[in-house]
Write a protein that holds these residues in place. Structure first.
Motif, PDB file in Angstrom:
ATOM      1  N   ILE A   4       0.862  -1.172   0.000  1.00 40.09           N
ATOM      2  CA  ILE A   4       0.000   0.000   0.000  1.00 40.09           C
ATOM      3  C   ILE A   4       0.903   1.229   0.000  1.00 40.09           C
ATOM      4  O   ILE A   4       1.729   1.399   0.895  1.00 40.09           O
ATOM      5  N   VAL A   5       0.755   2.068  -1.021  1.00 40.63           N
ATOM      6  CA  VAL A   5       1.581   3.262  -1.176  1.00 40.63           C
ATOM      7  C   VAL A   5       0.687   4.493  -1.071  1.00 40.63           C
ATOM      8  O   VAL A   5      -0.348   4.571  -1.735  1.00 40.63           O
ATOM      9  N   THR A   6       1.089   5.440  -0.244  1.00 41.97           N
ATOM     10  CA  THR A   6       0.367   6.701  -0.120  1.00 41.97           C
ATOM     11  C   THR A   6       0.812   7.652  -1.222  1.00 41.97           C
ATOM     12  O   THR A   6       2.012   7.773  -1.483  1.00 41.97           O
ATOM     13  N   ALA A   7      -0.134   8.329  -1.854  1.00 43.24           N
ATOM     14  CA  ALA A   7       0.141   9.339  -2.882  1.00 43.24           C
ATOM     15  C   ALA A   7      -0.406  10.667  -2.384  1.00 43.24           C
ATOM     16  O   ALA A   7      -1.582  10.764  -2.041  1.00 43.24           O
ATOM     17  N   MET A   8       0.451  11.700  -2.366  1.00 43.72           N
ATOM     18  CA  MET A   8       0.034  13.000  -1.842  1.00 43.72           C
ATOM     19  C   MET A   8       0.585  14.125  -2.699  1.00 43.72           C
ATOM     20  O   MET A   8       1.771  14.158  -3.009  1.00 43.72           O
ATOM     21  N   LEU A   9      -0.294  15.043  -3.094  1.00 44.84           N
ATOM     22  CA  LEU A   9       0.101  16.271  -3.774  1.00 44.84           C
ATOM     23  C   LEU A   9       0.147  17.370  -2.721  1.00 44.84           C
ATOM     24  O   LEU A   9      -0.805  17.513  -1.951  1.00 44.84           O
ATOM     25  N   ALA A  10       1.249  18.092  -2.644  1.00 42.72           N
ATOM     26  CA  ALA A  10       1.383  19.097  -1.583  1.00 42.72           C
ATOM     27  C   ALA A  10       2.075  20.348  -2.102  1.00 42.72           C
ATOM     28  O   ALA A  10       2.927  20.291  -2.987  1.00 42.72           O
ATOM     29  N   ARG A  11       1.685  21.475  -1.515  1.00 39.94           N
ATOM     30  CA  ARG A  11       2.336  22.752  -1.796  1.00 39.94           C
ATOM     31  C   ARG A  11       2.233  23.643  -0.556  1.00 39.94           C
ATOM     32  O   ARG A  11       1.146  23.909  -0.068  1.00 39.94           O
ATOM     33  N   ASN A  12       3.383  24.033  -0.044  1.00 38.03           N
ATOM     34  CA  ASN A  12       3.467  24.940   1.111  1.00 38.03           C
ATOM     35  C   ASN A  12       2.617  24.473   2.287  1.00 38.03           C
ATOM     36  O   ASN A  12       1.797  25.205   2.811  1.00 38.03           O
ATOM     37  N   HIS A  31       4.767   2.860   2.010  1.00 37.92           N
ATOM     38  CA  HIS A  31       5.627   3.928   1.510  1.00 37.92           C
ATOM     39  C   HIS A  31       4.755   5.123   1.133  1.00 37.92           C
ATOM     40  O   HIS A  31       3.561   4.966   0.875  1.00 37.92           O
ATOM     41  N   THR A  32       5.375   6.300   1.080  1.00 41.27           N
ATOM     42  CA  THR A  32       4.662   7.516   0.704  1.00 41.27           C
ATOM     43  C   THR A  32       5.407   8.229  -0.419  1.00 41.27           C
ATOM     44  O   THR A  32       6.627   8.373  -0.359  1.00 41.27           O
ATOM     45  N   VAL A  33       4.659   8.660  -1.421  1.00 41.09           N
ATOM     46  CA  VAL A  33       5.184   9.477  -2.508  1.00 41.09           C
ATOM     47  C   VAL A  33       4.496  10.837  -2.414  1.00 41.09           C
ATOM     48  O   VAL A  33       3.270  10.915  -2.410  1.00 41.09           O
ATOM     49  N   VAL A  34       5.294  11.891  -2.315  1.00 39.37           N
ATOM     50  CA  VAL A  34       4.774  13.254  -2.268  1.00 39.37           C
ATOM     51  C   VAL A  34       5.214  13.969  -3.532  1.00 39.37           C
ATOM     52  O   VAL A  34       6.406  14.025  -3.827  1.00 39.37           O
ATOM     53  N   LEU A  35       4.260  14.501  -4.277  1.00 44.68           N
ATOM     54  CA  LEU A  35       4.593  15.349  -5.412  1.00 44.68           C
ATOM     55  C   LEU A  35       4.522  16.781  -4.893  1.00 44.68           C
ATOM     56  O   LEU A  35       3.455  17.256  -4.533  1.00 44.68           O
ATOM     57  N   ASP A  36       5.681  17.412  -4.798  1.00 42.84           N
ATOM     58  CA  ASP A  36       5.759  18.786  -4.296  1.00 42.84           C
ATOM     59  C   ASP A  36       5.544  19.735  -5.464  1.00 42.84           C
ATOM     60  O   ASP A  36       6.304  19.739  -6.423  1.00 42.84           O
ATOM     61  N   ALA A  52       9.450   9.882   3.016  1.00 43.54           N
ATOM     62  CA  ALA A  52       8.709   9.904   1.756  1.00 43.54           C
ATOM     63  C   ALA A  52       9.646  10.111   0.574  1.00 43.54           C
ATOM     64  O   ALA A  52      10.691  10.748   0.701  1.00 43.54           O
ATOM     65  N   THR A  53       9.254   9.575  -0.554  1.00 47.58           N
ATOM     66  CA  THR A  53       9.903   9.896  -1.821  1.00 47.58           C
ATOM     67  C   THR A  53       9.272  11.193  -2.299  1.00 47.58           C
ATOM     68  O   THR A  53       8.043  11.291  -2.387  1.00 47.58           O
ATOM     69  N   VAL A  54      10.079  12.199  -2.582  1.00 48.40           N
ATOM     70  CA  VAL A  54       9.565  13.500  -2.996  1.00 48.40           C
ATOM     71  C   VAL A  54       9.882  13.723  -4.467  1.00 48.40           C
ATOM     72  O   VAL A  54      11.041  13.620  -4.881  1.00 48.40           O
ATOM     73  N   LEU A  55       8.858  14.024  -5.224  1.00 45.73           N
ATOM     74  CA  LEU A  55       8.997  14.304  -6.649  1.00 45.73           C
ATOM     75  C   LEU A  55       8.612  15.744  -6.913  1.00 45.73           C
ATOM     76  O   LEU A  55       7.633  16.234  -6.354  1.00 45.73           O
ATOM     77  N   ALA A  77       1.013  12.509 -12.853  1.00 50.62           N
ATOM     78  CA  ALA A  77       2.406  12.175 -12.522  1.00 50.62           C
ATOM     79  C   ALA A  77       2.485  11.491 -11.165  1.00 50.62           C
ATOM     80  O   ALA A  77       3.220  10.512 -10.985  1.00 50.62           O
ATOM     81  N   LEU A  78       1.728  11.983 -10.210  1.00 51.38           N
ATOM     82  CA  LEU A  78       1.710  11.380  -8.880  1.00 51.38           C
ATOM     83  C   LEU A  78       1.160   9.967  -8.943  1.00 51.38           C
ATOM     84  O   LEU A  78       1.729   9.039  -8.364  1.00 51.38           O
TER      85      LEU A  78
END
Length: 153
Positions: A4-12, A31-36, A52-55, A77-78
């Motif tokens: 199970i992988v968490t996907a998160m779009l984040a800004r500020n 695991h967590t993937v954050v698209l900054d 987290a892996t940050v993209l 992309a996320l």
């Protein structure tokens, strides 16, 4: 056991709920993937600190997609990054940077992930913006009325 992988779009989000949310999902998922999306604060640093892996958003302008019509490419992309990490039998848990999953533990989510005839799990969303004690109900912000898919295969 499916991943199970968490996907998160984040800004500020560094000065809001980000640390708390990342600790929450870290306790529940693999695991967590954050698209900054062009943060100008320490959002990416906090995400990396918590594993987290940050993209970066390759389609992002310095202002990010907020206020623009380009949320779709960022979400795509996320999704591609998180689903590739989850693998063909894995699941993606979609979370916002102010979105905690409460009342469930990792064993519960792992049990849900073993379902063989289901491709999505839905639950209601309680918006508690800027307060843990006040549930937001106004206009279209009524996520508790209709369960939505948050964990998908």
């Amino acid at each position: 056991m499916p991943k199970i992988v968490t996907a998160m779009l984040a800004r500020n989000e560094a000065d809001r709920y980000l640390r708390r949310v990342l600790e929450n999902v870290r306790s529940l998922t693999n695991h967590t993937v954050v698209l900054d999306d062009g943060s100008t604060d320490n959002t990416a640093g906090i995400a990396r600190e918590l594993g987290a892996t940050v993209l970066p958003n390759p389609a992002s302008s310095a202002a990010g997609w907020w206020g623009a019509a380009a949320e779709g490419p960022a979400r795509q992309a996320l999704w591609e990054a998180a689903s590739a990490l989850a693998g063909p039998e894995g699941w993606v848990y979609v979370a916002d940077a102010d979105h905690e999953l409460l009342g469930v533990n990792q064993a519960d989510l792992q049990a849900l992930s073993r379902a063989s005839r289901i491709n999505a799990w839905c639950w209601p969303l309680c918006d508690c913006w800027d307060s843990d004690e006040q549930h937001r109900i106004d206009g279209y912000w009524q996520g508790w009325k209709i369960s939505r898919p948050w964990m998908v295969r």
